[in-house]
Design an enzyme around this catalytic site. Structure first.
Site, PDB file in Angstrom:
ATOM      1  N   ASN A 163       1.442   6.328   6.860  1.00 25.62           N
ATOM      2  CA  ASN A 163       0.605   5.320   7.428  1.00 25.62           C
ATOM      3  C   ASN A 163       1.227   3.860   7.831  1.00 25.62           C
ATOM      4  O   ASN A 163       1.029   3.303   8.662  1.00 25.62           O
ATOM      5  CB  ASN A 163      -0.931   5.308   6.914  1.00 25.62           C
ATOM      6  CG  ASN A 163      -0.629   4.692   5.506  1.00 25.62           C
ATOM      7  OD1 ASN A 163       0.281   4.803   5.211  1.00 25.62           O
ATOM      8  ND2 ASN A 163      -1.956   4.313   5.022  1.00 25.62           N
ATOM      9  N   GLU A 261      -0.656   3.994  -5.889  1.00 22.67           N
ATOM     10  CA  GLU A 261      -1.575   3.395  -4.863  1.00 22.67           C
ATOM     11  C   GLU A 261      -2.202   4.030  -4.256  1.00 22.67           C
ATOM     12  O   GLU A 261      -1.515   4.994  -3.179  1.00 22.67           O
ATOM     13  CB  GLU A 261      -0.707   2.407  -3.810  1.00 22.67           C
ATOM     14  CG  GLU A 261      -1.625   1.246  -3.398  1.00 22.67           C
ATOM     15  CD  GLU A 261      -1.858   1.572  -1.754  1.00 22.67           C
ATOM     16  OE1 GLU A 261      -2.800   2.121  -1.630  1.00 22.67           O
ATOM     17  OE2 GLU A 261      -0.997   1.270  -1.201  1.00 22.67           O
ATOM     18  N   CYS A 295      -5.446   2.674   3.324  1.00 21.81           N
ATOM     19  CA  CYS A 295      -6.309   2.896   2.169  1.00 21.81           C
ATOM     20  C   CYS A 295      -7.188   1.795   1.992  1.00 21.81           C
ATOM     21  O   CYS A 295      -8.160   2.065   1.128  1.00 21.81           O
ATOM     22  CB  CYS A 295      -5.244   3.010   1.014  1.00 21.81           C
ATOM     23  SG  CYS A 295      -4.229   4.212   1.222  1.00 21.81           S
ATOM     24  N   GLU A 467       1.599  -3.945  -6.329  1.00 19.65           N
ATOM     25  CA  GLU A 467       2.847  -4.068  -5.459  1.00 19.65           C
ATOM     26  C   GLU A 467       2.730  -5.644  -4.586  1.00 19.65           C
ATOM     27  O   GLU A 467       1.691  -6.271  -4.678  1.00 19.65           O
ATOM     28  CB  GLU A 467       2.816  -3.103  -4.471  1.00 19.65           C
ATOM     29  CG  GLU A 467       2.823  -1.891  -5.113  1.00 19.65           C
ATOM     30  CD  GLU A 467       3.539  -0.706  -3.923  1.00 19.65           C
ATOM     31  OE1 GLU A 467       2.504  -0.334  -3.082  1.00 19.65           O
ATOM     32  OE2 GLU A 467       4.321  -0.152  -4.040  1.00 19.65           O
TER      33      GLU A 467
HETATM   34  C1  SIN Z   1      -2.016   1.327   2.661  1.00 17.46           C
HETATM   35  O1  SIN Z   1      -2.782   1.615   3.562  1.00 17.46           O
HETATM   36  O2  SIN Z   1      -1.877   1.967   1.782  1.00 17.46           O
HETATM   37  C2  SIN Z   1      -1.497   0.002   2.597  1.00 17.46           C
HETATM   38  C3  SIN Z   1      -2.206  -0.960   3.614  1.00 17.46           C
HETATM   39  C4  SIN Z   1      -1.565  -2.312   3.342  1.00 17.46           C
HETATM   40  O3  SIN Z   1      -0.564  -2.580   3.021  1.00 17.46           O
HETATM   41  O4  SIN Z   1      -2.395  -3.132   3.884  1.00 17.46           O
END
Ligand code: SIN
Length: 488
Positions: A163, A261, A295, A467
């Protein structure tokens, strides 16, 4: 000061059809390849090697061979190389965005935004490298002192999702390299070209052979080889909770350090006292970024009874103005979903919700191929699949609620704990609700919470570790305690 090659490389130059091991572009030993498809039209973007255990073992050995020199290099020198990489990435924003859109589907403008977002981690961690410091602790014994040194963990396995194939590669790799670790990176089989392009720019930046390796192919054998290796000391994975749990179990045998994550099921709560426009804008940003495939996307939108109808009406106006289409067409706001399984899940969630009483306010249908209409559902309830499992698509499911207590309980009734959002103008409520929500990140009157300076990560089954931020580099460091005695 930064050296940028002239002329800049094109997307064709950067679209490498080979894996990157020990500073060389390699094919699979048996010549096997994997086709990467453009989700907008199913055209083949290109082929990459489908590597097996033997090549991955060589990549691990290359990272191990490069480790002593890289970790003992002064942090300022690692920082200089990372800054050069950052400059090259930014200079190649357009070709990198083109590659990203072709394999992932997001609109070009959003892809360009991801390149800049990704590069910000390289800049951030380049600047953190010289700030890795230890501690001196007063000893309980006379004549003795205790020094804590920070050391690079060693060879790291970084597993990147489809993604954000650019930004999440960089969020992990920049932290690892800044800390003095060397890495074997496994991009998603759906989006390997972004990773290979970044490897080429790392090579041009002067990052030494073997420090950064990219292995392409199907996940199972590569993942198993990385997890079984006694040389690999750390796993950083972004992806589903199901796969994260499996990988975490596999790290057990060799007791690797792990950052995960994983999935979320983010609640987004709009209280009656919210600023309506701000709440709608925040909801759009959180829900529809990357066409709902993040996510941290709002998955359950809880709207209090007093503002419910006004919120739905305004959200409908904005959602109906969205333009769905191939990411390389101008003014498109929503691209395709990543693959057939992704759109099937969206369809299943909508069908299930409607069968259980939800109303389709707008959208609700597949357009063609992997394109799905931006959708709003009202009347969502706990009984629906979408209440328990992230839809990962452009569906805003709205749950109506009456009281703060009721909504906080509902928001927390999930094994996930990545992100939450709420909208209110009541200062007391801000602290009360922020304290009560069981997530690693909370957006308050804000739908976008990701940047390089803020710790990113979840609690409960959404993951381990953080992170970005000053904390992100710690995931790649170990402490060594020196207890030193002397005669007084
Ligand atoms: C993710 O969807 O894993 C990360 C999204 C983000 O860095 O905002």
């Amino acid at each position: 000061m930064h050296h940028t090659p002239e002329p800049l490389l094109t997307a064709n130059d950067l679209r490498k059809n080979a894996a990157f091991v020990a500073g060389e572009w390699i094919a699979a030993d048996n010549g096997a390849t994997l086709a990467v498809h453009n989700p907008a039209d199913d055209a083949v973007v290109g082929l990459v090697p489908d590597l097996g255990a033997a090549e991955v073992t060589r990549a691990i050995a290359a990272a191990n061979a490069a480790l002593p020199a890289w970790r003992s290099r002064p942090p300022m020198e690692r920082a200089t190389l990372l800054k050069r990489w950052n400059a090259l990435i930014l200079a190649h924003k357009e070709p990198l965005a083109e590659i990203l859109t072709a394999e992932q589907g997001k609109p070009l403008a959003e892809a360009g935004g991801e390149i800049v977002y990704g590069a910000s981690f390289v800049e951030w961690f380049a600047e953190e490298a010289p700030r890795i410091a230890g501690e001196v602790i007063p000893s309980p014994r006379a004549g003795s002192r205790i020094i804590v040194q920070k050391h690079a963990v060693g060879v790291c396995a970084l597993i990147i999702p489809w993604n954000f194939p650019n930004a999440l590669f960089l969020r992990k790799a920049a932290a690892a390299l800044a800390a003095g670790c060397t890495v074997v990176i496994k991009p998603s089989e759906f989006t390997p070209f972004s990773a290979l392009a970044l490897a080429e720019l790392a090579r041009l930046a002067g990052i030494p052979d073997g420090v950064l390796n990219v292995v392409t192919g199907m996940p199972q054998e590569i993942g198993r080889t990385l997890m079984e290796s006694t040389v690999v000391r750390k796993l950083s994975f972004t992806g589903s909770t199901r796969v994260g749990k499996m990988l975490l179990a596999q790290t057990g045998d060799t007791v690797k350090k792990a950052s995960l994550e994983l999935g979320g099921n983010a609640p987004l709560i709009v209280f009656d006292d919210a600023d309506l426009n701000r709440a709608v804008d925040g909801c759009i940003a959180s829900k529809f970024r990357n066409n709902g495939q993040t996510c941290v996307c709002a998955n359950r939108i809880f709207v209090q009874a007093g503002i419910h109808n006004a919120f739905v009406a305004r959200l409908k106006t904005v959602v109906e103005a969205m333009k769905v289409g191939p990411g390389n067409e101008p003014s498109v706001s929503n691209g395709p979903l990543i693959n057939a399984a992704a759109i099937a899940k969206v369809e299943r969630h909508v069908t299930d919700a409607v069968a259980k009483g939800a109303t389709v306010v707008t959208g609700g249908k597949r357009l063609h191929g992997l394109f799905y209409q931006p959708t709003i559902l009202t009347g969502a309830t706990e009984a629906m699949e979408l209440a328990h499992d992230e839809t990962f698509g452009p569906v805003a499911a709205i749950f109506r609620f009456e009281t703060e207590k009721e909504v906080v309980d509902a928001a927390n009734s999930t094994p996930y704990g990545l992100a939450a959002y709420f909208f209110t103008r009541d200062a007391d409520r801000i602290f009360r609700v922020a304290d009560a929500l069981e997530t690693g990140m909370v957006g308050i009157n804000e739908g976008l919470i990701s940047n390089s300076v803020a710790p990113f990560g979840g609690i409960k089954e959404s993951g381990l570790g953080r992170e970005g931020s000053t904390h992100g580099i710690e995931e790649y460091l170990e402490m060594k305690t020196l207890t030193i005695s002397s005669s007084l």
